[in-house]
Design a protein around this motif. Structure first.
Motif, mmCIF file in Angstrom:
data_model
loop_
_atom_site.group_PDB
_atom_site.id
_atom_site.type_symbol
_atom_site.label_atom_id
_atom_site.label_comp_id
_atom_site.label_asym_id
_atom_site.label_seq_id
_atom_site.Cartn_x
_atom_site.Cartn_y
_atom_site.Cartn_z
ATOM 1 N N UNK A 1 40.787 38.728 41.214
ATOM 2 C CA UNK A 1 40.071 39.211 41.917
ATOM 3 C C UNK A 1 39.713 40.796 42.280
ATOM 4 N N UNK A 2 40.356 41.431 41.688
ATOM 5 C CA UNK A 2 40.137 42.941 41.443
ATOM 6 C C UNK A 2 39.034 43.044 40.397
ATOM 7 N N UNK A 3 38.979 42.516 39.346
ATOM 8 C CA UNK A 3 38.096 42.678 38.228
ATOM 9 C C UNK A 3 36.593 41.867 38.595
ATOM 10 N N UNK A 4 36.600 40.968 39.301
ATOM 11 C CA UNK A 4 35.318 40.100 39.864
ATOM 12 C C UNK A 4 34.763 39.492 38.499
ATOM 13 N N UNK B 1 39.471 32.684 31.338
ATOM 14 C CA UNK B 1 38.473 32.722 32.057
ATOM 15 C C UNK B 1 37.368 33.961 31.928
ATOM 16 N N UNK B 2 38.407 35.049 32.194
ATOM 17 C CA UNK B 2 38.072 36.400 32.336
ATOM 18 C C UNK B 2 37.576 36.932 30.754
ATOM 19 N N UNK B 3 38.417 36.221 29.639
ATOM 20 C CA UNK B 3 38.089 36.640 28.287
ATOM 21 C C UNK B 3 36.582 36.004 27.870
ATOM 22 N N UNK B 4 36.471 34.766 28.232
ATOM 23 C CA UNK B 4 35.105 34.087 28.084
ATOM 24 C C UNK B 4 34.044 34.954 28.785
ATOM 25 N N UNK B 5 34.189 35.531 29.994
ATOM 26 C CA UNK B 5 33.043 36.119 30.586
ATOM 27 C C UNK B 5 32.910 37.646 29.962
ATOM 28 N N UNK B 6 33.758 38.202 29.254
ATOM 29 C CA UNK B 6 33.843 39.284 28.554
ATOM 30 C C UNK B 6 32.883 38.921 27.210
ATOM 31 N N UNK C 1 29.880 41.275 49.152
ATOM 32 C CA UNK C 1 29.065 41.724 47.940
ATOM 33 C C UNK C 1 29.874 42.576 47.086
ATOM 34 N N UNK C 2 29.965 42.188 45.768
ATOM 35 C CA UNK C 2 30.811 43.064 45.049
ATOM 36 C C UNK C 2 30.110 43.039 43.751
ATOM 37 N N UNK C 3 30.345 44.072 42.799
ATOM 38 C CA UNK C 3 29.767 44.317 41.390
ATOM 39 C C UNK C 3 30.264 43.171 40.677
ATOM 40 N N UNK C 4 29.950 42.542 39.752
ATOM 41 C CA UNK C 4 30.490 41.587 39.114
ATOM 42 C C UNK C 4 31.066 42.288 37.466
ATOM 43 N N UNK C 5 32.034 41.786 37.187
ATOM 44 C CA UNK C 5 32.995 42.576 36.216
ATOM 45 C C UNK C 5 31.724 42.803 35.078
ATOM 46 N N UNK C 6 31.057 41.980 34.528
ATOM 47 C CA UNK C 6 30.436 42.241 33.067
ATOM 48 C C UNK C 6 29.213 43.292 33.369
ATOM 49 N N UNK C 7 28.837 43.443 34.756
ATOM 50 C CA UNK C 7 27.871 44.570 35.205
ATOM 51 C C UNK C 7 28.508 45.921 34.863
#
Ligand SMILES: Cc1ncc(C[n+]2csc(CCOP(=O)(O)OP(=O)(O)O)c2C)c(N)n1
Ligand SMILES: [Mg+2]
Length: 285
Positions: A106-109, A73-78, A251-257
């Motif tokens: 959780x850490x990468x968001x 799922x993280x790879x898809x989002x990358x 509130x967290x910064x999203x990984x792709x940002x």
């Protein structure tokens, strides 16, 4: 208009009465209700009864190794942060084999809705104890009962400051669909622990047990899901009763940002990337 029929897949091989039926039906309703079309979604999973879910739905899917669900799922989002990304899997898949990935997702968001089907047992492999099995739970591998305390995924998620943490159970479809839709609308990693019965290998944590033991956290008007300490306290409750509902939101910064290469647009949309992959595939012919 999107309907549940748009997501209709092949027949399942789950046991009659399995909580997975409620989850797959609920997920179809949640997606259709949000007007999300099958081609706009990808569901990632590993191995287990829960992990078969994407095979039974008509939409994009990625099925891989046991416990690696969140890495896909993280790879898809990358590669394509624009696609609605869902990860599903069981308690063994997510918190035993995949426990480390849970922490780092959780850490990468990444913008992933993670629906963990928690039946507190390994269903596919015929009833061994899992990390979320209750202390004293008797199985083929623990004939004297589980010696250890249970892993508490929701409390761990709050402790690591996950942006969205909720819990629900399959005995309350309306509540489950509501939690799924909140998670699908949340931008960032959204964790929903879905308690579900395993009618074959868990005769203790039944639908009746979940209904009797759970209470809706929103009934307490003073409870604020933005209050991390209050959320952690709630998430720790289990023995007497346990809360369902939205437990924590931050509130967290999203990984792709956070990734400079993605600022210029999705990698999946770059023609050069597609050409290079084609060349690579050709080289194996
Ligand atoms: C690397 C690896 N280790 C172990 C297994 C065997 N295995 C398959 S599914 C599973 C556990 C399934 O339990 P869970 O994730 O809770 O899913 P359920 O079947 O209960 O939905 C195990 C141990 C495997 N397939 N691959
Ligand atoms: Mg399980």
């Amino acid at each position: 208009m999107v309907t549940v029929m748009d997501y209709k897949g092949i027949d399942t091989t789950w046991c009659p009465g399995c909580g997975n039926f409620a989850i797959i039906n609920g997920l179809k309703q949640a997606l259709a209700g949000l007007e999300i079309q099958p081609h706009e979604v990808v569901i990632c999973s590993g191995v287990g009864q829960a992990a078969k879910l994407p095979l039974y739905m008509k939409c994009n899917a990625f099925n891989g190794l046991h416990g690696r669900t969140l890495t896909y799922a993280t790879g898809v989002q990358l590669v394509n942060p624009g696609i609605k990304t869902i990860a599903v899997g069981g308690d063994g898949d997510g918190f035993a084999e995949g426990g480390n990935h849970f922490l780092h997702a959780i850490r990468r968001n990444p913008d992933v809705a993670y629906f963990a089907h928690n039946n507190q047992v390994y269903g596919l492999t015929k009833g061994q104890a899992s990390p979320t099995s209750d202390h004293g739970f008797v199985t083929v591998t623990t004939p004297e009962g589980v010696y250890h305390g249970r892993f508490n995924p929701a409390a761990v998620a709050v402790a690591l400051n996950a942006g969205f943490v909720a819990r629900t159970h399959t005995g309350d479809m309306e509540h489950m669909i509501k939690m799924m839709q909140l998670a699908l609308r949340h931008r960032g990693f959204a964790f929903v622990e879905i308690m579900q019965p395993c009618v074959t290998y868990n005769k203790v944590n039944t639908l009746k047990w979940y209904r009797e033991k759970s209470y809706d956290v929103s009934a307490d008007k003073n409870f604020d899901p933005a209050d991390r300490q209050a959320a952690f306290k709630k998430a720790l409750e289990w023995e007497e009763s346990f809360p369902i509902g939205l437990l924590y939101k931050a509130e967290r910064t999203v990984m792709s940002d956070n990734i400079p290469a993605l600022k210029a647009g999705a990698l999946s949309a770059k023609p050069s990337a597609v050409r290079d992959v084609r060349r690579l595939i050709e080289s194996f012919r």
